[in-house]
Motif scaffolding. Structure first.
Motif, PDB file in Angstrom:
ATOM      1  N   PRO A   5      -1.754   2.879  -5.955  1.00  0.00           N
ATOM      2  CA  PRO A   5      -2.588   2.462  -4.809  1.00  0.00           C
ATOM      3  C   PRO A   5      -2.894   1.162  -4.513  1.00  0.00           C
ATOM      4  O   PRO A   5      -2.578   0.783  -5.718  1.00  0.00           O
ATOM      5  CB  PRO A   5      -4.176   3.434  -5.575  1.00  0.00           C
ATOM      6  N   LEU A   6      -3.048   0.482  -3.693  1.00  0.00           N
ATOM      7  CA  LEU A   6      -3.151  -1.213  -3.346  1.00  0.00           C
ATOM      8  C   LEU A   6      -4.535  -1.714  -3.641  1.00  0.00           C
ATOM      9  O   LEU A   6      -4.181  -2.573  -4.571  1.00  0.00           O
ATOM     10  CB  LEU A   6      -3.005  -0.886  -1.642  1.00  0.00           C
ATOM     11  N   ALA A   7      -5.750  -0.464  -3.945  1.00  0.00           N
ATOM     12  CA  ALA A   7      -6.529  -1.319  -4.450  1.00  0.00           C
ATOM     13  C   ALA A   7      -6.588  -2.033  -6.011  1.00  0.00           C
ATOM     14  O   ALA A   7      -6.494  -3.258  -5.948  1.00  0.00           O
ATOM     15  CB  ALA A   7      -7.626  -1.105  -4.334  1.00  0.00           C
ATOM     16  N   PRO A   8      -5.814  -1.646  -7.247  1.00  0.00           N
ATOM     17  CA  PRO A   8      -5.385  -1.856  -8.417  1.00  0.00           C
ATOM     18  C   PRO A   8      -4.708  -3.179  -8.249  1.00  0.00           C
ATOM     19  O   PRO A   8      -4.597  -3.938  -9.291  1.00  0.00           O
ATOM     20  CB  PRO A   8      -5.040  -0.868  -9.076  1.00  0.00           C
ATOM     21  N   VAL A   9      -3.530  -2.578  -7.169  1.00  0.00           N
ATOM     22  CA  VAL A   9      -3.199  -3.853  -6.920  1.00  0.00           C
ATOM     23  C   VAL A   9      -3.115  -5.071  -6.521  1.00  0.00           C
ATOM     24  O   VAL A   9      -3.584  -6.628  -7.362  1.00  0.00           O
ATOM     25  CB  VAL A   9      -1.651  -3.763  -6.435  1.00  0.00           C
ATOM     26  N   GLU A  10      -3.868  -4.858  -5.769  1.00  0.00           N
ATOM     27  CA  GLU A  10      -4.827  -5.803  -4.946  1.00  0.00           C
ATOM     28  C   GLU A  10      -5.742  -7.133  -5.756  1.00  0.00           C
ATOM     29  O   GLU A  10      -6.337  -7.690  -6.216  1.00  0.00           O
ATOM     30  CB  GLU A  10      -5.558  -5.404  -3.909  1.00  0.00           C
ATOM     31  N   ARG A  11      -6.480  -6.118  -7.246  1.00  0.00           N
ATOM     32  CA  ARG A  11      -7.627  -6.571  -7.996  1.00  0.00           C
ATOM     33  C   ARG A  11      -7.120  -7.254  -9.032  1.00  0.00           C
ATOM     34  O   ARG A  11      -6.723  -8.365 -10.069  1.00  0.00           O
ATOM     35  CB  ARG A  11      -7.757  -5.334  -9.149  1.00  0.00           C
ATOM     36  N   ILE A  12      -5.320  -7.169  -9.160  1.00  0.00           N
ATOM     37  CA  ILE A  12      -4.619  -7.488 -10.157  1.00  0.00           C
ATOM     38  C   ILE A  12      -3.993  -9.108  -9.541  1.00  0.00           C
ATOM     39  O   ILE A  12      -4.115 -10.059 -10.233  1.00  0.00           O
ATOM     40  CB  ILE A  12      -2.977  -7.312 -10.426  1.00  0.00           C
ATOM     41  N   ILE A  13      -3.711  -9.325  -8.425  1.00  0.00           N
ATOM     42  CA  ILE A  13      -3.278 -10.351  -7.868  1.00  0.00           C
ATOM     43  C   ILE A  13      -4.845 -11.711  -7.918  1.00  0.00           C
ATOM     44  O   ILE A  13      -4.580 -12.637  -8.323  1.00  0.00           O
ATOM     45  CB  ILE A  13      -3.043 -10.419  -6.344  1.00  0.00           C
ATOM     46  N   ARG A  14      -5.622 -10.544  -7.486  1.00  0.00           N
ATOM     47  CA  ARG A  14      -7.404 -11.620  -7.548  1.00  0.00           C
ATOM     48  C   ARG A  14      -7.286 -11.662  -9.082  1.00  0.00           C
ATOM     49  O   ARG A  14      -8.109 -13.238  -8.403  1.00  0.00           O
ATOM     50  CB  ARG A  14      -7.989 -11.023  -6.933  1.00  0.00           C
ATOM     51  N   ARG A  15      -7.290 -11.227 -10.165  1.00  0.00           N
ATOM     52  CA  ARG A  15      -7.602 -12.005 -11.502  1.00  0.00           C
ATOM     53  C   ARG A  15      -6.417 -12.419 -11.711  1.00  0.00           C
ATOM     54  O   ARG A  15      -6.911 -13.694 -12.815  1.00  0.00           O
ATOM     55  CB  ARG A  15      -6.924 -10.988 -12.066  1.00  0.00           C
ATOM     56  N   ARG A  21      -8.237 -14.931  -1.464  1.00  0.00           N
ATOM     57  CA  ARG A  21      -7.573 -13.825  -0.386  1.00  0.00           C
ATOM     58  C   ARG A  21      -6.126 -13.564  -0.256  1.00  0.00           C
ATOM     59  O   ARG A  21      -5.514 -13.707  -0.618  1.00  0.00           O
ATOM     60  CB  ARG A  21      -7.725 -14.188   1.219  1.00  0.00           C
ATOM     61  N   VAL A  22      -6.028 -12.384  -0.150  1.00  0.00           N
ATOM     62  CA  VAL A  22      -5.498 -12.028  -0.550  1.00  0.00           C
ATOM     63  C   VAL A  22      -4.721 -10.796   0.504  1.00  0.00           C
ATOM     64  O   VAL A  22      -5.648  -9.852   0.770  1.00  0.00           O
ATOM     65  CB  VAL A  22      -5.544 -10.764  -1.580  1.00  0.00           C
ATOM     66  N   SER A  23      -3.374 -10.947   1.524  1.00  0.00           N
ATOM     67  CA  SER A  23      -3.411  -9.866   3.044  1.00  0.00           C
ATOM     68  C   SER A  23      -2.972  -8.946   2.201  1.00  0.00           C
ATOM     69  O   SER A  23      -2.368  -8.798   0.890  1.00  0.00           O
ATOM     70  CB  SER A  23      -2.233 -10.576   3.166  1.00  0.00           C
ATOM     71  N   GLU A  24      -2.905  -7.561   3.276  1.00  0.00           N
ATOM     72  CA  GLU A  24      -2.307  -6.226   2.415  1.00  0.00           C
ATOM     73  C   GLU A  24      -1.230  -6.327   3.137  1.00  0.00           C
ATOM     74  O   GLU A  24      -0.556  -5.668   1.942  1.00  0.00           O
ATOM     75  CB  GLU A  24      -3.173  -5.579   3.899  1.00  0.00           C
ATOM     76  N   GLU A  25      -0.528  -7.277   3.227  1.00  0.00           N
ATOM     77  CA  GLU A  25       0.847  -7.187   3.343  1.00  0.00           C
ATOM     78  C   GLU A  25       1.818  -8.358   1.535  1.00  0.00           C
ATOM     79  O   GLU A  25       2.241  -7.423   1.528  1.00  0.00           O
ATOM     80  CB  GLU A  25       2.208  -8.578   4.110  1.00  0.00           C
ATOM     81  N   ALA A  26       1.044  -9.143   1.288  1.00  0.00           N
ATOM     82  CA  ALA A  26       1.530  -9.588   0.072  1.00  0.00           C
ATOM     83  C   ALA A  26       1.248  -8.663  -1.131  1.00  0.00           C
ATOM     84  O   ALA A  26       1.748  -8.325  -2.416  1.00  0.00           O
ATOM     85  CB  ALA A  26       0.281 -10.652  -0.623  1.00  0.00           C
TER      86      ALA A  26
END
Length: 67
Positions: A5-15, A21-26
């Motif tokens: 899922p994208l949500a955990p990956v986005e959390r990794i980037i944010r952490r 801010r993190v784009s969906e593409e990133a």
């Protein structure tokens, strides 16, 4: 592929990036990279397990495959 899922990956980037801010593409790009790497490590770990005469991949197989 795209099973993670994208949500955990986005959390990794944010952490790792602090207040960004993190784009969906990133997020998708990192997710695809993580899945590719995981597949490569898993394939190698399975080879190590088979070479050792086992049907079960264990943590040591993963550690060896990461090298």
């Amino acid at each position: 592929m795209a099973d993670i899922p994208l949500a955990p990956v986005e959390r990794i980037i944010r952490r790792s990036g602090g207040d960004v801010r993190v784009s969906e593409e990133a997020t998708r790009e990192l997710r695809d990279f993580i899945e590719d790497m995981a597949e490569q490590v898993s394939e190698m770990a399975a080879k190590f397990a088979r070479h050792a005469g086992r049907k079960t991949v264990n943590a040591e197989d993963i550690k060896l495959a990461k090298k």
